[in-house]
Design a protein around this motif. Sequence first.
Motif, PDB file in Angstrom:
ATOM      1  N   GLY A 188       0.809  -1.223   0.000  1.00  0.00           N
ATOM      2  CA  GLY A 188       0.000   0.000   0.000  1.00  0.00           C
ATOM      3  C   GLY A 188       0.840   1.270   0.000  1.00  0.00           C
ATOM      4  O   GLY A 188       0.343   2.343   0.340  1.00  0.00           O
ATOM      5  N   THR A 203      -0.633   3.981  -2.377  1.00  0.00           N
ATOM      6  CA  THR A 203      -1.869   4.590  -1.873  1.00  0.00           C
ATOM      7  C   THR A 203      -1.560   5.564  -0.740  1.00  0.00           C
ATOM      8  O   THR A 203      -2.083   6.689  -0.712  1.00  0.00           O
ATOM      9  N   GLN A 204      -0.710   5.145   0.200  1.00  0.00           N
ATOM     10  CA  GLN A 204      -0.381   6.035   1.322  1.00  0.00           C
ATOM     11  C   GLN A 204       0.422   7.243   0.829  1.00  0.00           C
ATOM     12  O   GLN A 204       0.283   8.346   1.359  1.00  0.00           O
ATOM     13  N   ALA A 208      -0.047   8.737  -1.924  1.00  0.00           N
ATOM     14  CA  ALA A 208      -1.017   9.702  -2.486  1.00  0.00           C
ATOM     15  C   ALA A 208      -1.650  10.518  -1.354  1.00  0.00           C
ATOM     16  O   ALA A 208      -1.806  11.739  -1.464  1.00  0.00           O
ATOM     17  N   ARG A 253      -4.819  -6.672  -8.584  1.00  0.00           N
ATOM     18  CA  ARG A 253      -4.551  -5.238  -8.705  1.00  0.00           C
ATOM     19  C   ARG A 253      -4.632  -4.741 -10.158  1.00  0.00           C
ATOM     20  O   ARG A 253      -4.082  -5.352 -11.069  1.00  0.00           O
ATOM     21  N   THR A 295      -3.370   5.484 -10.201  1.00  0.00           N
ATOM     22  CA  THR A 295      -4.194   5.105  -9.043  1.00  0.00           C
ATOM     23  C   THR A 295      -4.462   3.598  -9.081  1.00  0.00           C
ATOM     24  O   THR A 295      -4.862   3.074 -10.116  1.00  0.00           O
ATOM     25  N   PRO A 341      -7.434   1.315   3.266  1.00  0.00           N
ATOM     26  CA  PRO A 341      -6.400   2.328   3.053  1.00  0.00           C
ATOM     27  C   PRO A 341      -6.594   3.538   3.964  1.00  0.00           C
ATOM     28  O   PRO A 341      -5.623   4.081   4.505  1.00  0.00           O
ATOM     29  N   GLU A 342      -7.857   3.936   4.179  1.00  0.00           N
ATOM     30  CA  GLU A 342      -8.129   5.106   5.040  1.00  0.00           C
ATOM     31  C   GLU A 342      -7.742   4.795   6.492  1.00  0.00           C
ATOM     32  O   GLU A 342      -7.237   5.655   7.201  1.00  0.00           O
ATOM     33  N   TRP A 375      -4.115   5.061   6.816  1.00  0.00           N
ATOM     34  CA  TRP A 375      -3.731   6.475   6.735  1.00  0.00           C
ATOM     35  C   TRP A 375      -3.888   7.158   8.101  1.00  0.00           C
ATOM     36  O   TRP A 375      -3.031   7.937   8.514  1.00  0.00           O
TER      37      TRP A 375
END
Length: 225
Positions: A12, A15-16, A18, A127, A135, A202-203, A206
């Motif tokens: 990840g 994603t992190q 971003a 993926r 993205t 992912p959130e 984060w």
Amino acid sequence: MYLILLGAPGAGKGTQAAFLSKEMKLAHIASGDLFRKNAQQGTRLGLLAKTYMDKGALVPNDITISMILERLKEPDTGEGIMLDGFPRNIEQAEALNKALAETGRDIDKVVYLKVPEEELLQRLGGRWICEKCQTPFHEVTARPRVPGKCDKCGGRLYQRDDDKPETIKKRLQEYFRQTQPLIDYYSKRDKLLEIDGGGRTPEGVWVLLKTALNPPLKKGEKMSF
Ligand code: AMP
């Protein structure tokens, strides 16, 4: 702030990165993206790198290090950087230290996203990536609203050549053999922030990461979240 994101393929990092880019003004430097961009453009560097990438092997250190050190000279790196996918072994880490020290800079923190191997295999297998804005999406956990199209920019989604099952296994083996020693390396230098990235959205990861980045590390302290 000079940050390194460490973690196996599929942990990840992208994603992190971003999320981090939105929050802080850091230049996002992803070695894999730089290689893929070069390969798409058909540059000599890109075509050479692709022969290693397609096998799930690491691109030789001399090629990788000079590409990253060149990138570090660009003006957008002045306020800070976020390195994603580099360094991947001790030789690369030493080259980075040396280059930063020459300009009076140093790495502040190394974020290690820890995810169990089984979960990595599952994530990488499904993926899909946007060819325009990079993205990531996932067949099971993060489907795009329109199949095959990026939610953010409408770009076409594709599966990376090195996200095929046999190559995934090799990439993970390479990661554990070469990159794992970096965790000790940065831990001994009091730079490591370990984030438990398994079994979370992912959130959710984060939130942990943001909290972990706020308090300054004390000498000899290693944080786990
Ligand atoms: P990634 O997008 O980070 O998963 O990287 C994709 C591929 O690019 C890797 O499997 C390697 O072949 C190559 N690569 C990326 N970063 C590095 C690095 N720091 N050192 C050597 N090879 C790399």
